[in-house]
Design a protein around this motif. Structure first.
Motif, PDB file in Angstrom:
ATOM      1  N   ALA A 145       0.832  -1.198   0.000  1.00 45.23           N
ATOM      2  CA  ALA A 145       0.000   0.000   0.000  1.00 45.23           C
ATOM      3  C   ALA A 145       0.869   1.251   0.000  1.00 45.23           C
ATOM      4  CB  ALA A 145      -0.934   0.000   1.207  1.00 45.23           C
ATOM      5  N   VAL A 146       1.956   1.198   0.751  1.00 41.89           N
ATOM      6  CA  VAL A 146       2.888   2.330   0.766  1.00 41.89           C
ATOM      7  C   VAL A 146       3.530   2.503  -0.603  1.00 41.89           C
ATOM      8  CG1 VAL A 146       5.017   3.235   1.770  1.00 41.89           C
ATOM      9  CG2 VAL A 146       3.332   2.094   3.223  1.00 41.89           C
TER      10      VAL A 146
ATOM     11  N   MET B 113       1.010   4.182  -2.785  1.00 38.77           N
ATOM     12  CA  MET B 113       0.849   5.603  -2.446  1.00 38.77           C
ATOM     13  C   MET B 113       1.966   6.446  -3.045  1.00 38.77           C
ATOM     14  SD  MET B 113      -0.134   5.383   1.603  1.00 38.77           S
ATOM     15  CE  MET B 113      -1.580   4.506   2.215  1.00 38.77           C
ATOM     16  N   LEU B 114       3.199   6.009  -2.818  1.00 36.68           N
ATOM     17  CA  LEU B 114       4.328   6.782  -3.321  1.00 36.68           C
ATOM     18  C   LEU B 114       4.418   6.707  -4.842  1.00 36.68           C
ATOM     19  CD1 LEU B 114       7.104   6.054  -0.660  1.00 36.68           C
ATOM     20  CD2 LEU B 114       5.735   8.119  -0.960  1.00 36.68           C
ATOM     21  N   GLY B 115       3.867   5.654  -5.422  1.00 40.32           N
ATOM     22  CA  GLY B 115       3.839   5.559  -6.874  1.00 40.32           C
ATOM     23  C   GLY B 115       3.073   6.688  -7.524  1.00 40.32           C
ATOM     24  N   GLU B 116       2.110   7.264  -6.809  1.00 37.80           N
ATOM     25  CA  GLU B 116       1.368   8.418  -7.326  1.00 37.80           C
ATOM     26  C   GLU B 116       2.283   9.611  -7.574  1.00 37.80           C
ATOM     27  OE1 GLU B 116      -2.522   8.953  -7.629  1.00 37.80           O
ATOM     28  OE2 GLU B 116      -1.696   7.048  -8.330  1.00 37.80           O
ATOM     29  N   PHE B 117       3.421   9.627  -6.922  1.00 42.39           N
ATOM     30  CA  PHE B 117       4.360  10.735  -7.035  1.00 42.39           C
ATOM     31  C   PHE B 117       5.580  10.363  -7.877  1.00 42.39           C
ATOM     32  CE2 PHE B 117       1.843  11.181  -3.276  1.00 42.39           C
ATOM     33  CZ  PHE B 117       1.549  12.530  -3.191  1.00 42.39           C
TER      34      PHE B 117
ATOM     35  N   SER C 276      12.677   2.548  -4.196  1.00 37.22           N
ATOM     36  CA  SER C 276      12.849   3.771  -3.404  1.00 37.22           C
ATOM     37  C   SER C 276      11.807   3.847  -2.292  1.00 37.22           C
ATOM     38  CB  SER C 276      12.749   4.996  -4.304  1.00 37.22           C
ATOM     39  OG  SER C 276      13.821   5.036  -5.227  1.00 37.22           O
ATOM     40  N   ALA C 277      10.593   3.385  -2.566  1.00 35.88           N
ATOM     41  CA  ALA C 277       9.548   3.382  -1.542  1.00 35.88           C
ATOM     42  C   ALA C 277       9.926   2.457  -0.392  1.00 35.88           C
ATOM     43  CB  ALA C 277       8.218   2.963  -2.162  1.00 35.88           C
ATOM     44  N   ARG C 278      10.452   1.287  -0.730  1.00 38.70           N
ATOM     45  CA  ARG C 278      10.839   0.354   0.323  1.00 38.70           C
ATOM     46  C   ARG C 278      12.044   0.874   1.109  1.00 38.70           C
ATOM     47  NH1 ARG C 278       7.948  -4.134   0.171  1.00 38.70           N
ATOM     48  NH2 ARG C 278       6.862  -4.701  -1.764  1.00 38.70           N
ATOM     49  N   ALA C 279      12.923   1.576   0.436  1.00 38.06           N
ATOM     50  CA  ALA C 279      14.051   2.185   1.148  1.00 38.06           C
ATOM     51  C   ALA C 279      13.558   3.250   2.124  1.00 38.06           C
ATOM     52  CB  ALA C 279      15.036   2.788   0.152  1.00 38.06           C
ATOM     53  N   ALA C 280      12.549   4.028   1.707  1.00 38.38           N
ATOM     54  CA  ALA C 280      11.973   5.048   2.598  1.00 38.38           C
ATOM     55  C   ALA C 280      11.332   4.396   3.818  1.00 38.38           C
ATOM     56  CB  ALA C 280      10.953   5.880   1.841  1.00 38.38           C
TER      57      ALA C 280
ATOM     58  N   VAL D  80      -6.190   4.343  -4.188  1.00 38.38           N
ATOM     59  CA  VAL D  80      -4.876   3.788  -4.546  1.00 38.38           C
ATOM     60  C   VAL D  80      -4.472   2.670  -3.599  1.00 38.38           C
ATOM     61  CG1 VAL D  80      -2.411   4.352  -4.595  1.00 38.38           C
ATOM     62  CG2 VAL D  80      -4.066   5.884  -5.684  1.00 38.38           C
ATOM     63  N   ALA D  81      -4.782   2.814  -2.309  1.00 40.97           N
ATOM     64  CA  ALA D  81      -4.306   1.861  -1.308  1.00 40.97           C
ATOM     65  C   ALA D  81      -5.185   0.621  -1.171  1.00 40.97           C
ATOM     66  CB  ALA D  81      -4.198   2.560   0.051  1.00 40.97           C
TER      67      ALA D  81
END
Length: 315
Positions: free
Chosen positions: A44-45, A48-52, A58-62, A285-286
């Motif tokens: 889900a995260v 979410m970040l894919g929208e940006f 990179s999302a998993r690193a965040a 999105v989630a």
């Protein structure tokens, strides 16, 4: 204090080359989640970040970085992992949202008091000198002269403790914390000289210019849910820098006209108008990865007393 905020710095998300995933995720979690009971699947995260335009890696690193910082935690041992906001993060987000949305709502109560710090460190003490300056900046102090730093107000407790922690074991160092008033507070030799107010004004003006067209589109009803999430998050991600770099000086020390109120009005108009649309898009999105998303995702708004509250709650 040199603000040094260019128009590029005001743009969002911040990074040298594209969005900063960790910073962006912090903004999203702070804006749209308000419970440590919510189970947040990693996919889900990622969505979410894919929208940006943030990649999955990179999302998993965040996520990993925010976990190391203690703002989120893994719940259980399942795979793929499920995260949740920590109570510490919830408290921090609520406090920060109050700070962001309430900043500039009313003039500061002004008594004319300033906390003043003066210090002397031997020439060999470059490392502690750097540490002292960094600590003073983080506490809202600005450099009036080489080793004389000031901040408005009268609370000297935090800076006194910081200087003890940094300099008590540094041989030859000396420092003093004082309470002061300026005889010519509004003159060229007064405290305003410590601040780059021209640079700060330019940053506010750049913020207004950046989002002026978006405000028109919002007023005309031309922003749909897909655009609302990115636009609203970007506006908040831009605005949230100002409470940290603006010393909130009294009006008689500021150049006129001062653009902060115009910038705040623009931010609040967009932020309030797009809240429900952005929330709806985030749920959309989630949900494929998080069936309970609609039960947990909310959005913060500014209430009448300028304190932020999750939409639909009593605060």
């Amino acid at each position: 204090m040199s603000v040094h905020v260019s128009s590029d710095d005001v743009g969002v998300p911040r990074a040298q080359a594209g969005p900063n995933p960790q910073h962006l995720l912090t903004t999203l979690l702070g804006e749209y989640l308000d419970s440590s009971d919510a189970d947040l699947p990693s996919m889900a995260v990622v969505a979410m970040l894919g929208e940006f335009g943030i990649s999955e890696s990179s999302a998993r690193a965040a996520l990993s970085r925010l976990t190391r910082r203690g703002l989120i935690a893994v719940r259980g041992t399942g795979r793929p992992p499920v995260y949740h906001l920590t109570p510490r993060a919830i408290a921090r987000h609520r406090s920060r949202m109050d700070h962001f949305l309430g900043f500039g709502a009313r003039p500061p109560r002004w008594t004319g008091d300033w906390v003043t710090v003066s210090f002397s460190i031997p020439q060999s003490g470059q490392a502690p000198r750097h540490t002292v300056r960094k600590a003073l900046g983080a506490l809202g102090f600005a450099r009036l002269y080489d080793s004389v730093w000031i901040r408005p107000g009268s609370d000297s407790g935090p800076v006194t403790q910081a200087l003890h922690d940094i300099l008590d074991d540094v041989d030859g160092s000396r420092w003093s914390v004082m309470h002061a008033r300026f005889d010519q507070e509004a003159g060229p030799h007064g405290p305003a000289a410590a601040y780059d107010l021209a640079g700060l004004a330019s940053a506010y003006e750049a913020f207004i210019a950046r989002y002026a067209e978006l405000r028109v589109a919002v007023r005309d009803g031309e922003v749909d849910a897909t655009r609302a999430l990115v636009a609203r998050t970007s506006v908040m991600d831009s605005w949230r820098r100002f409470p940290d770099i603006d010393p909130d000086l009294p009006a008689h020390l500021l150049p006129a006209p001062w653009p902060r109120q115009a910038a705040r009005d623009l931010m609040l108009e967009i932020h309030s108008a797009l809240g429900s649309l952005a929330e709806a898009r985030l749920v959309q999105v989630a949900t494929p990865y998080w069936p309970d998303a609609a039960s947990w995702i909310t959005h913060f708004r500014a209430s009448e007393n300028s304190v932020s509250v999750p939409a639909g709650r009593d605060g």
